[in-house]
Motif scaffolding. Structure first.
Motif, short mmCIF file in Angstrom:
data_model
loop_
_atom_site.label_atom_id
_atom_site.label_comp_id
_atom_site.label_asym_id
_atom_site.label_seq_id
_atom_site.Cartn_x
_atom_site.Cartn_y
_atom_site.Cartn_z
N SER A 135 40.81 48.87 43.61
CA SER A 135 41.73 47.65 43.31
C SER A 135 40.89 46.75 42.24
O SER A 135 41.52 46.28 41.16
CB SER A 135 41.73 46.78 44.39
N LEU A 136 39.73 46.66 42.25
CA LEU A 136 39.13 45.74 41.00
C LEU A 136 39.06 46.39 39.78
O LEU A 136 39.64 45.95 38.77
CB LEU A 136 37.34 45.70 41.35
N ASN A 156 39.41 39.17 45.56
CA ASN A 156 40.33 38.73 46.28
C ASN A 156 39.78 37.47 46.94
O ASN A 156 40.73 36.58 46.94
CB ASN A 156 40.49 39.71 47.76
N ARG A 157 38.52 37.19 47.01
CA ARG A 157 37.91 36.02 47.53
C ARG A 157 38.42 34.85 46.58
O ARG A 157 38.57 33.68 46.97
CB ARG A 157 36.40 36.19 47.94
N HIS A 158 37.98 35.10 45.23
CA HIS A 158 38.20 34.15 44.40
C HIS A 158 39.82 33.91 44.10
O HIS A 158 40.19 32.73 43.95
CB HIS A 158 37.76 34.56 42.85
N LEU A 159 40.70 35.03 44.33
CA LEU A 159 42.19 34.58 44.28
C LEU A 159 42.71 33.86 45.40
O LEU A 159 43.39 32.77 45.18
CB LEU A 159 42.69 35.83 43.94
N ASN A 160 41.93 34.15 46.44
CA ASN A 160 42.19 33.18 47.78
C ASN A 160 41.99 31.72 47.53
O ASN A 160 42.78 30.86 47.87
CB ASN A 160 41.86 33.77 49.12
N HIS A 161 40.82 31.61 46.85
CA HIS A 161 40.32 30.10 46.77
C HIS A 161 41.37 29.36 45.76
O HIS A 161 41.89 28.23 46.06
CB HIS A 161 38.99 30.26 46.14
N TYR A 162 41.77 29.99 44.68
CA TYR A 162 42.61 29.61 43.51
C TYR A 162 44.00 29.15 44.28
O TYR A 162 44.65 28.28 44.03
CB TYR A 162 42.70 30.20 42.43
N LEU A 163 44.58 30.34 45.08
CA LEU A 163 45.73 29.85 45.84
C LEU A 163 45.69 28.75 46.64
O LEU A 163 46.56 28.11 46.90
CB LEU A 163 46.37 31.49 46.35
N THR A 164 44.78 28.76 47.48
CA THR A 164 44.71 27.52 48.25
C THR A 164 44.41 26.42 47.67
O THR A 164 45.29 25.28 48.21
CB THR A 164 43.17 27.99 49.26
N PHE A 165 43.69 26.26 46.75
CA PHE A 165 43.65 25.05 45.91
C PHE A 165 44.86 24.52 45.13
O PHE A 165 45.11 23.01 45.36
CB PHE A 165 42.62 25.00 44.72
N PHE A 166 45.78 25.46 45.09
CA PHE A 166 46.80 25.06 44.45
C PHE A 166 48.15 25.18 45.32
O PHE A 166 49.36 24.83 44.96
CB PHE A 166 47.34 25.87 43.13
N ALA A 178 46.07 42.12 45.95
CA ALA A 178 45.47 41.17 44.81
C ALA A 178 46.70 41.12 43.82
O ALA A 178 46.54 40.18 43.05
CB ALA A 178 44.11 41.65 44.39
N LEU A 179 47.15 42.19 43.38
CA LEU A 179 48.24 42.22 42.37
C LEU A 179 49.27 41.11 42.50
O LEU A 179 49.47 40.40 41.57
CB LEU A 179 48.91 43.50 42.47
N TYR A 180 49.74 40.78 43.68
CA TYR A 180 50.81 39.90 43.92
C TYR A 180 50.01 38.40 43.89
O TYR A 180 50.76 37.44 43.54
CB TYR A 180 51.27 40.08 45.43
N ILE A 215 31.40 27.36 44.36
CA ILE A 215 32.05 26.54 45.59
C ILE A 215 32.82 27.28 46.55
O ILE A 215 33.27 26.65 47.58
CB ILE A 215 32.87 25.41 45.16
N ILE A 216 33.17 28.60 46.25
CA ILE A 216 34.03 29.57 47.27
C ILE A 216 33.08 29.89 48.37
O ILE A 216 32.13 30.41 48.07
CB ILE A 216 34.38 30.62 46.63
N PRO A 217 33.33 29.32 49.64
CA PRO A 217 32.45 29.81 50.88
C PRO A 217 32.27 31.40 51.04
O PRO A 217 33.34 32.22 50.57
CB PRO A 217 33.11 29.16 52.01
#
Length: 217
Positions: A135-136, A156-166, A178-180, A215-217
């Motif tokens: 996937s990467l 995925n961890r970073h994508l989840n972080h950005y999705l959550t923030f927005f 991760a593609l979606y 800052i991503i846990p």
């Protein structure tokens, strides 16, 4: 989502300066895709592909290290490439899901790579998701060859972080491929009055700089 914080972040983003600073990275990306064309990939030898042979011109070396500024995929070992060379074992190694020996594995992996580029151009998400390449690695290949379509954020961890923030972190999306998730972030960018004019690469720099990974846990 804190819209006021987002507007403040956009205003503080020195986009002209950023564009100048990444010109060489874009040049490296363009050189990579101009050299590793479909025809080149179709005839590529295993030594031109693998990492581990101290060949700084190999596909995997350039993808992971030369093009590091366009997003890191170094969080996983060389096994992520499906086929690689082990300096310790002094032999080619391979993931068994690609075959019973390294020669067969490489042939199948190369076919999967060519198929990925075909599906990537067509934006066939189901086919991309089902492609056997890691996937990467898939994410970075797509972002290098089709930078206007795919975001160069791979974890995925970073994508989840950005999705959550927005505020895009609906239950279905958060458990999807991760593609979606990348697609959701690109659509979010394109719907914003300021960010819609940014390239995906510039947008990724905005994400990394204003919502940093540490800052991503």
């Amino acid at each position: 989502m804190n819209y006021q914080e987002l507007e403040k972040a956009k205003k503080s983003f020195k986009i002209k300066k950023i564009k100048q600073s990444v010109e060489n990275n874009i040049k490296l990306r363009d050189e990579f895709t101009r050299y590793f064309t479909l025809n080149k990939l179709a005839s590529m030898t295993i030594d031109e592909y693998v990492i581990g042979l101290q060949n700084i011109d190999s596909f995997c070396y350039k993808l992971e290290r030369t093009l590091y500024p366009l997003g890191s995929i170094s969080g996983q070992p060389s096994t992520k490439f499906g086929v690689w060379y082990s300096p310790t074992k002094k032999q080619y190694c391979f993931e068994k899901r690609f075959g019973d020996n390294y020669e067969v594995a490489f042939e199948r992996l190369r076919a999967a790579l060519l198929q990925l580029l075909e599906d990537g151009e067509a934006e066939d998400y189901d086919a991309i998701k089902n492609n056997p390449i890691n996937s990467l690695v898939k994410g970075k290949i797509l972002a290098m060859y089709f930078p206007d379509k795919y975001l160069n954020v791979y974890s995925n961890r970073h994508l989840n972080h950005y999705l959550t923030f927005f505020g895009l972190n609906n239950e279905k999306l958060m458990v999807s491929d991760a593609l979606y998730k990348r697609d959701a972030l690109v659509r979010f960018k394109n719907e914003d009055k300021d960010m819609r004019d940014w390239s995906n690469y510039i947008f990724s720099i905005f994400l990394w700089s204003h919502y940093p990974k540490d800052i991503i846990p």
